[in-house]
Scaffold this active site. Structure first.
Site, PDB file in Angstrom:
ATOM      1  N   HIS A  78       0.835  -1.458   0.031  1.00 50.09           N
ATOM      2  CA  HIS A  78      -0.155   0.004   0.009  1.00 50.09           C
ATOM      3  C   HIS A  78       0.981   1.340  -0.113  1.00 50.09           C
ATOM      4  O   HIS A  78       0.368   2.268  -0.480  1.00 50.09           O
ATOM      5  CB  HIS A  78      -1.019  -0.013   0.988  1.00 50.09           C
ATOM      6  N   ARG A 110     -10.372   5.055  -1.687  1.00 51.47           N
ATOM      7  CA  ARG A 110     -10.201   4.157  -0.682  1.00 51.47           C
ATOM      8  C   ARG A 110     -10.662   5.078   0.582  1.00 51.47           C
ATOM      9  O   ARG A 110      -9.639   6.048   1.097  1.00 51.47           O
ATOM     10  CB  ARG A 110      -8.765   3.927  -0.718  1.00 51.47           C
ATOM     11  N   ARG A 168       1.315 -10.275  -1.600  1.00 52.39           N
ATOM     12  CA  ARG A 168       1.802  -8.929  -2.400  1.00 52.39           C
ATOM     13  C   ARG A 168       2.860  -8.123  -1.513  1.00 52.39           C
ATOM     14  O   ARG A 168       3.447  -7.249  -2.273  1.00 52.39           O
ATOM     15  CB  ARG A 168       0.439  -8.050  -2.588  1.00 52.39           C
ATOM     16  N   CYS A 228      -9.573  -2.154 -10.708  1.00 52.01           N
ATOM     17  CA  CYS A 228      -8.900  -0.855  -9.970  1.00 52.01           C
ATOM     18  C   CYS A 228      -7.827  -1.158  -9.313  1.00 52.01           C
ATOM     19  O   CYS A 228      -7.055  -0.442  -8.716  1.00 52.01           O
ATOM     20  CB  CYS A 228     -10.151  -0.297  -9.093  1.00 52.01           C
TER      21      CYS A 228
HETATM   22  C1  PEP Z   1      -6.599  -4.290  -5.031  1.00 60.08           C
HETATM   23  O1  PEP Z   1      -6.387  -5.136  -4.142  1.00 60.08           O
HETATM   24  O2  PEP Z   1      -6.276  -4.644  -6.128  1.00 60.08           O
HETATM   25  C2  PEP Z   1      -7.061  -2.931  -4.505  1.00 60.08           C
HETATM   26  C3  PEP Z   1      -7.324  -2.290  -5.513  1.00 60.08           C
HETATM   27  O3  PEP Z   1      -7.392  -2.944  -3.434  1.00 60.08           O
HETATM   28  P1  PEP Z   1      -6.251  -2.465  -2.275  1.00 60.08           P
HETATM   29  O4  PEP Z   1      -4.881  -2.407  -3.101  1.00 60.08           O
HETATM   30  O5  PEP Z   1      -6.536  -1.228  -1.527  1.00 60.08           O
HETATM   31  O6  PEP Z   1      -6.209  -3.532  -1.270  1.00 60.08           O
HETATM   32 MG    MG Z   2      -7.689  -4.942  -2.190  1.00 62.09          MG
END
Ligand code: PEP
Ligand code: MG
Length: 757
Positions: free
Chosen positions: A371, A478, A647, A684
């Site tokens: 993030h 968000r 991730r 997204c």
């Molecule tokens: C995602 O998981 O691709 C997403 C857009 O949400 P975030 O990155 O805020 O978890």
């Molecule tokens: Mg997500």
């Protein structure tokens, strides 16, 4: 009683303290120092060399060599024995110096009569800024203790040299004993763009002011107290629920056991205290020694430990000097053009900084869908991650170039490199201007397919980008971002105000408000949760808000209030099964009903959607698509769950590719189902904002893309240069390929067909 090494050096340090505290110029103090050392060590010569810009070691003071040589004799790093000490950042003791192959005779010094030599590097911040040398006429065998004594004195000299009183800091240079400046470091591209500025350490190193102490017992007591306090605070950190997700603290804790409970480390600090240094100076000295030693080992595991060691030593110094008032550079005066250098950084920590002053970020860790990387992208701050040893190799205020496009970082770059990047920035600015000129051109492919391009946002500062990019709306808002930037949970009124402002600023364009999606690496400073082994797959997002419906109700109430008399789009994150959506919807219905009853008004139209980021939900599509108005694929999370690949874990950040056949097949199938059901589908996640990946998304049948503002221009250029039927035909040959990724094939297609990527 025989004088031990530590009593000798304590006596010497006591005298040095008087010299340093006494009057006179810095040069006079240095002259007195070399005189004192020569006398104390019963040596005919003591000389101090200082590293000047251009990596030249200049004789700055001597007792015993010809005074006329001062400021005249100069040696390159690596040249002669003095240069050798600087190049390797290690002491050298030779009974017969002249027979050493590196001996370089300098007639102007008159040193031919001296046979033995002992020298130590003068180190500051892990790098050599000078050399201190002692010579004797006899073939003397210097002892370990004498070398130790000289190293301790060298610390005091490091302070004098870097204080700026002796030599203008701009004329001072330093080498790190391994690499000659400047330095180019490779890393991973986390956010594109180029940033030029000066290094600011996210966790500033502690500057030790007081070096010499009179009472070793009092210093030992301070050391013991600081070790105890550090142990307690680390234990607390380990327990603290809000750190449960970071992972980093475990390494630190393990290292704490390795170092802090390692009798050898504390014994070395204690020994150094006995030689007359303050506790903090002793910690720093042992730290510098270890740092230099460890930076020369090639074993990767040990080198990794160097970071942890940095942490521990810095923490201990903080306890000694600041009494654990840790703090980051966010609370200090930032230079106008700061490049933040950190081991790791949380999104909340990044939000603490004044964005206008941040030119770039260098991380030792990090992966593109963390993030903090997403946030940096939204803020358009170039960011390079996984830069090995960045903390050890970059010093505060070093000039730094962050090349986010190519995942490289330059520390202390020479002029020609700086010029090159400045020119590159100018041409980027021209490109950005060209993208801006495309603002009013519709995102339509060459074959006439229109594509909806939306923005990802999370802060009010993102909203003006709607206008500047010409985006069709906000595809992902968000809502947790403003929650993260505050010190407490905002109430209904505060949230309603914020959402109203957002809708006002969007000026009729749709905004997909995603409900609170905290947990995993998005932590609220005021909201703690229990430590979990697998936070990304743990209690996060709607799993929290379904268990604590009051928080969700508050948020939905605020959204309904803000949406009165307009269209309201609400999107639920991390939904794994339709039953969860039903529960969420019930809560929303309660709020809508409450509003209608109390106020007699409601939003004109409420559209409800879910993120699709947990693969299980895809296997309930028929039921899901009957219940929602739209679906948005969160490719960041979807990818991590589809491939079982965290991730945020830098080790596997490049292990799997979003352009893998498995991912593309999955997306194609979801797109087909949504099309059949007539439900709007968008993406997204980060992949929607990269031209090549966005091209693939169009190829699988997705027509709505939501991305951060800087991506709008490049993706629109791709869309406008694409002829979809050829892509679809070509991609049909890729879905069944056994490859790890079809990235290269797609790239070749784009190049062959003039698609702008
Ligand atoms: C995602 O998981 O691709 C997403 C857009 O949400 P975030 O990155 O805020 O978890
Ligand atoms: Mg997500």
């Amino acid at each position: 009683m025989q004088a031990t090494a530590s009593t000798v050096s304590r006596r010497l340090l006591g005298r040095l303290r008087d010299v340093m505290a006494g009057g006179g110029s810095a040069q006079e103090r240095l002259d007195n120092t070399v005189r004192l050392i020569a006398a104390d060590m019963v040596a005919e010569v003591c000389s101090c060399y200082v590293m000047r810009a251009g990596e030249v070691l200049e004789l700055f003071a001597t007792e015993g060599l010809l005074k006329t040589a001062v400021h005249e004799t100069r040696l390159r790093v690596g040249e002669g024995l003095v240069g050798d000490i600087a190049a390797h950042a290690r002491p050298l003791a030779l009974a017969d110096a002249q027979s050493h192959p590196n001996f370089a005779y300098r007639p102007e010094t008159g040193e031919e009569v001296f046979h033995s030599l002992v020298g130590v590097p003068i180190i500051r911040g892990g790098r050599v800024i000078g050399v201190l040398v002692v010579q004797n006429k006899s073939q003397r065998h210097y002892t370990e203790e004498e070398i130790e004594t000289l190293e301790t004195v060298a610390m005091v000299l490091a302070e004098l040299i870097s204080s700026g009183a002796l030599i203008n800091p701009e004329e001072l240079a330093a080498v790190d004993g391994n690499a000659v400046l400047p330095l180019r470091m490779e890393g991973a591209r986390l956010t594109g763009g180029i940033g030029i500025g000066v290094a600011v350490m996210h966790e500033p190193r502690v500057v030790v002011q007081k070096l010499v102490a009179e009472d070793p017992e009092a210093e030992m007591a301070r050391l013991r107290a600081a070790l105890g306090a550090m142990r307690n605070s680390l234990d607390e950190m380990f327990e603290a629920q809000d750190l449960a997700f970071s992972g980093e603290h475990r390494d630190v804790l393990e290292t704490f056991r390795m170092f802090a409970e390692d009798a050898g480390w504390t014994a070395r600090i204690a020994e150094t205290i006995q030689s007359g240094l303050t506790a903090e100076a002793a910690v720093q000295k042992v730290h510098e020694d270890t740092r230099v030693r460890m930076s020369q080992v090639s074993d990767p595991y040990l080198r990794e430990r160097l970071h942890d060691f940095e942490d521990i030593a810095n923490r201990l110094l903080q306890h000694l000097v600041r009494g654990n008032q840790a703090g980051t550079a966010a609370s200090t005066d930032l230079p106008e053009n700061a490049v933040l250098v950190c081991r790791s950084l949380g999104p909340t920590e990044l939000l603490d900084y004044d964005r206008r002053r941040l030119r770039g970020i260098v991380l030792e860790e990090g992966s593109p869908t963390m993030h903090v990387a997403i946030l940096a992208r939204a803020l358009d701050i170039p960011m390079v991650g996984r830069v090995k040893d960045a903390l050890a190799k970059i010093e505060a205020l070093d000039p730094v170039i962050v090349d986010g496009d190519n995942g490289q970082v330059f520390a202390r770059p020479p002029d020609d490199i700086q010029d090159m990047f400045a020119a590159n920035m100018a041409s980027r600015a021209a490109k950005v201007a060209a993208y801006a000129a495309m603002r009013d051109l519709p995102p339509i492919t060459r074959c006439g397919q229109s594509v909806r391009m939306m923005l990802n946002a999370g802060l009010l500062v993102d909203l003006p980008q709607l206008d500047s990019t010409g985006a069709d709306g906000i595809g992902l808002y968000r809502t947790e971002m403003p929650f993260m930037a505050r010190s407490q949970l905002p109430d209904v009124g505060q949230q309603a105000n914020l959402y109203t402002r957002i809708l006002d600023m969007a000026d009729g364009k749709p905004v997909m408000f995603r409900t609170l999606d905290v947990g995993s690496d998005k932590l609220l400073p005021y909201w703690s949760s229990a430590r979990e082994d697998n936070p990304a797959m743990g209690w996060r997002s709607i799993r929290i808000t379904l268990d604590r419906p009051a928080v969700l109700r508050t948020q939905l109430r605020a959204l309904v209030r803000a949406g009165l008399g307009r269209d309201l789009n609400i999107m639920f994150p991390m939904v794994a099964e339709v039953a969860e959506l039903d529960s969420l919807r019930q809560i929303l219905n309660l709020e809508l009903e409450r509003h209608r009853l109390r106020q007699g008004v409601a939003p004109d139209r409420v559209r409800v959607g879910t993120m699709l980021e947990v693969p299980a939900l895809a296997w309930q599509l028929p039921a899901l698509l009957k219940r929602v108005d739209f679906v948005s694929i969160g490719s960041n999370d979807l990818m991590q769950f589809l491939f079982a690949a965290d991730r945020g874990n830098p080790r596997i950040a490049e292990r799997y590719d979003v352009l893998a056949p498995a991912m593309l097949n999955f997306l194609r199938w979801i797109a087909r189902e949504c099309r059949k059901a007539g439900v709007q589908l968008s993406v997204c996640g980060e992949m929607a904002g990269r031209p090549l990946e966005a091209m693939a998304l169009l190829g699988v049948g997705i027509r709505n893309l939501s991305m951060s503002a800087p991506s709008i221009g490049p993706v629109k250029a791709m869309v406008r240069s694409l002829f979809l039927p050829s892509l679809e035909e070509y991609m049909a040959t890729l879905y069944d390929r056994p490859d790890h990724s079809v990235r290269q094939y797609l790239r070749n297609f784009a190049l062959d067909h003039g698609v702008s990527i």
